[in-house]
Design a protein around this motif. Structure first.
Motif, PDB file in Angstrom:
ATOM      1  N   VAL A   1      14.846 -41.315 -47.784  1.00 50.54           N
ATOM      2  CA  VAL A   1      14.356 -42.851 -47.761  1.00 50.54           C
ATOM      3  C   VAL A   1      13.189 -42.343 -48.146  1.00 50.54           C
ATOM      4  O   VAL A   1      12.831 -42.902 -49.621  1.00 50.54           O
ATOM      5  N   LEU A   2      12.412 -41.611 -48.310  1.00 49.99           N
ATOM      6  CA  LEU A   2      11.117 -41.499 -48.831  1.00 49.99           C
ATOM      7  C   LEU A   2      11.056 -40.729 -50.619  1.00 49.99           C
ATOM      8  O   LEU A   2      10.085 -40.845 -50.779  1.00 49.99           O
ATOM      9  N   TYR A   3      11.691 -39.341 -49.785  1.00 48.95           N
ATOM     10  CA  TYR A   3      11.855 -38.478 -51.194  1.00 48.95           C
ATOM     11  C   TYR A   3      12.660 -39.812 -52.288  1.00 48.95           C
ATOM     12  O   TYR A   3      12.068 -39.275 -53.546  1.00 48.95           O
ATOM     13  N   CYS A   4      13.169 -40.852 -52.004  1.00 48.23           N
ATOM     14  CA  CYS A   4      13.905 -41.236 -53.450  1.00 48.23           C
ATOM     15  C   CYS A   4      13.437 -43.001 -53.545  1.00 48.23           C
ATOM     16  O   CYS A   4      12.607 -42.689 -55.002  1.00 48.23           O
ATOM     17  N   LEU A   5      11.661 -43.389 -52.278  1.00 46.79           N
ATOM     18  CA  LEU A   5      11.045 -44.409 -53.021  1.00 46.79           C
ATOM     19  C   LEU A   5       9.792 -43.866 -53.778  1.00 46.79           C
ATOM     20  O   LEU A   5       9.106 -44.345 -54.521  1.00 46.79           O
ATOM     21  N   ALA A   6       9.561 -42.553 -53.450  1.00 43.79           N
ATOM     22  CA  ALA A   6       8.222 -42.015 -53.952  1.00 43.79           C
ATOM     23  C   ALA A   6       8.301 -41.712 -55.080  1.00 43.79           C
ATOM     24  O   ALA A   6       7.466 -41.726 -56.059  1.00 43.79           O
TER      25      ALA A   6
END
Lengths: 363, 213
Positions: free
Chosen positions: A37-42
């Motif tokens: 999720v963090l990878y996509c949101l970054a």
């Protein structure tokens, strides 16, 4: 022959009797979901540039970069709608995987995560490489026996099952592969470091801290200029990495816990100082599988005792004479010296004592 | 019986993976070379892995990427912009949001790595006999064709963001490196100025319109 069969049976029984490392695998599940999720949101606002159909890394080029048998659902169509659907599906499935776990979601997470990673391989870190491998093993494991809705019932069901099962054996083999792969990673990383002159000289951290892509603050680079500190961190990194497989195999719980905590501290440092948040998170998730379930139980009990100790210290000492009683005492004295002083109300003291007993019971 | 058989069958790929993974990650040696191809066939592509992670030698230089563009003026004349260093700004981008930093520097790392490998291969080609050089260079360019396509699109998008009002015709990237000040000289005052050395320059690549920003 009979002896051999007996040994084989013992191995099978050990494998298929009860699931191991359930807590660690549940933590790994949460971390993989969160990191994705963090990878996509970054880079959510830059998603078109990095992964979209009009990305600098065009679908045609990304398709050519796929290895033999490699796949990416993002390359199935160049339509904008397909990309948006799939990209948001990655986020939603990762969230669901993080919360619920389970085999179906693990397979969905694996397919979507691999698809995203193969869409643009330029923006991958080492942690993604590990997650790609571990998620394959996780398909065969029970990832939702802890920290998931219904986990308690699931554990009760697992306890009730009679005799060894193939499912249990598959889970334990998957758990073994996860721990083995993580240990290989650390041992290899430690081996390559110890063969490097800059690591032997203790100046590797100085050079790493000055690579502009990993320099999150000038303070970090300044601190790494210290010969003593830099050498200490270089040697600490090498020793914890090389020692990891031996610590995992150790029968002494404190060795396992100390090594895992040391390596997790190292990854926290990498996250903060080098800005590799997803990498650090995924590595911490993998480290979590290297502790046994009983290690987590003892850590939990220790944390509860520590919390209790801190609370006991923070709580103000029990008043000998509650305010109301003191007032009535003063009033009685003032009114008549000969009148017998009322005894301090016992209720608050006994109430707090019973609370203490309750807490001790809970602990 | 069913559990015993199932467990033993499941053990087979696990034992194979254990052996293949150990061979795959072992340092090069005559023993490894004998079984390497079998291990690679077992491990790739799904279990491909590389755990050198800053070992044995972390980078001792920083890369710089200069971008130039050819721009057509309203008069029809084509002019060349002065080189703009673009990697520094991209490398500093993660500091904008430290909680969950952007992955953009990864693109530059990939380009720098590609440029370095290309440069090393091109240097080797220069040492070949004259008769073999042309073919070797063609093969090398073919091998790096995808990398250059990526660079072309990336530089086009960058040029568009830097010169939004202009009609861009072509872009060019120049890769350079600057060594990090050696550890032994870190406290010298004034700080030593490390030389910037050229690594590779692309030819003028036609501008690609429509790349997402």
């Amino acid at each position: 022959m009979g002896q051999l069969t007996g040994r084989v049976d013992a191995v099978v029984l050990w494998l298929a009797r009860s699931e191991r490392r359930l807590v660690g695998i549940a933590l790994l599940r949460i971390v993989i979901g969160l990191a994705t999720v963090l990878y996509c949101l970054a880079d959510y606002s830059r998603r078109q540039f990095l992964w979209g159909p009009h990305s600098y890394n065009s679908p045609a080029v990304a398709g050519k970069a796929l290895p033999h048998w490699g796949f990416s659902l993002f390359l199935v169509s160049n339509s904008q709608i397909w990309f948006e659907l799939l990209f948001h599906a990655v986020i939603l499935v990762s969230l669901a995987f993080m919360v619920f776990g389970g085999r179906a979601l693990t397979i969905a997470q694996a397919v979507l995560m691999w698809s995203l990673h193969y869409r643009n391989q330029d923006v991958l870190e080492g942690g993604d490489n590990l997650a790609q491998i571990l998620i394959i093993f996780m398909v065969f494991s029970v990832s939702n026996a802890y920290f998931a809705p219904g986990a308690k019932q699931r554990r009760a069901l697992m306890r009730r099952q009679s005799g060894p099962t193939i499912g249990t054996a598959l889970h334990n083999l998957a758990a073994y592969l996860i721990v083995f792969q993580t240990s290989v990673l650390y041992f290899t990383a430690g081996y390559w470091k110890i063969t490097g002159t800059v690591w032997q000289n203790g100046v590797a951290m100085y050079y790493i801290s000055r690579i502009t892509g990993f320099e999150m603050s000038s303070t970090y680079a300044q601190v790494m200029s210290s010969a003593f500190l830099g050498t200490a961190i270089c040697y600490f990194t090498i020793f914890t990495e090389l020692g990891f497989p031996f610590a995992v195999l150790s029968n002494r719980a404190w060795v396992r816990k100390a090594n895992t905590l040391a390596i997790e501290a190292m990854h926290l440092g990498i996250m903060v100082c080098m800005g590799l948040v997803c990498f650090g998170l995924l590595m911490i998730g993998a480290d979590c599988t290297c502790l046994r379930d009983e290690d987590y139980r003892s850590l939990y009990l220790r944390a509860v005792r520590l919390k209790q100790g801190v609370l006991d210290r923070l709580r103000p000492p029990l008043a000998e004479f509650p305010a109301g009683a003191a007032l009535s005492l003063a009033g009685a004295e003032h009114a008549s010296v000969s009148a017998p002083a009322p005894a301090p109300a016992p209720a608050p003291a006994s109430a707090s004592a019973s609370k203490e007993e309750d807490r001790a019971h809970q602990a | 019986m069913r559990v015993r058989l199932g467990s033993l069958l499941a053990l087979v790929p696990v034992v194979l993976y254990t052996a293949a993974c150990l061979v795959y990650n072992a340092p090069a040696s005559p023993a490894r070379n004998r079984v390497d191809s079998t291990a690679v066939a077992f491990m790739e592509p799904y279990f491909w892995q590389d755990w050198q992670l800053f070992g044995p030698t972390p980078g001792d230089s920083n890369s710089l990427v200069y971008m130039e563009a050819q721009v057509r003026l309203p008069s029809g004349q084509v002019v060349q912009t002065s080189p703009v260093e673009i990697e520094g700004a991209i490398d500093r981008a993660p500091r904008g949001f430290r909680v969950n930093p952007t992955k953009l520097p990864g693109i530059m790392l990939a380009f720098d790595e590609g440029a370095q490998h290309y440069d090393q291969a091109a240097t080797k080609i220069k040492k070949l006999p004259a008769a073999q050089r042309a073919q070797a260079q063609t093969d090398l360019d073919q091998a790096y064709a995808n990398d250059f396509l990526e660079m072309q699109r990336f530089m086009s998008a960058r040029a568009e963001s830097l010169f939004p009002q202009d009609r861009i015709v072509a872009v060019r990237a120049t890769f350079k490196t600057q060594p990090i000040i050696p550890f032994s000289q870190r406290y010298e005052s004034p700080a030593p100025k490390e030389p910037i050395e050229p690594l590779m320059q692309t030819s003028w690549l036609p501008y690609v319109a429509g790349v997402a920003q």
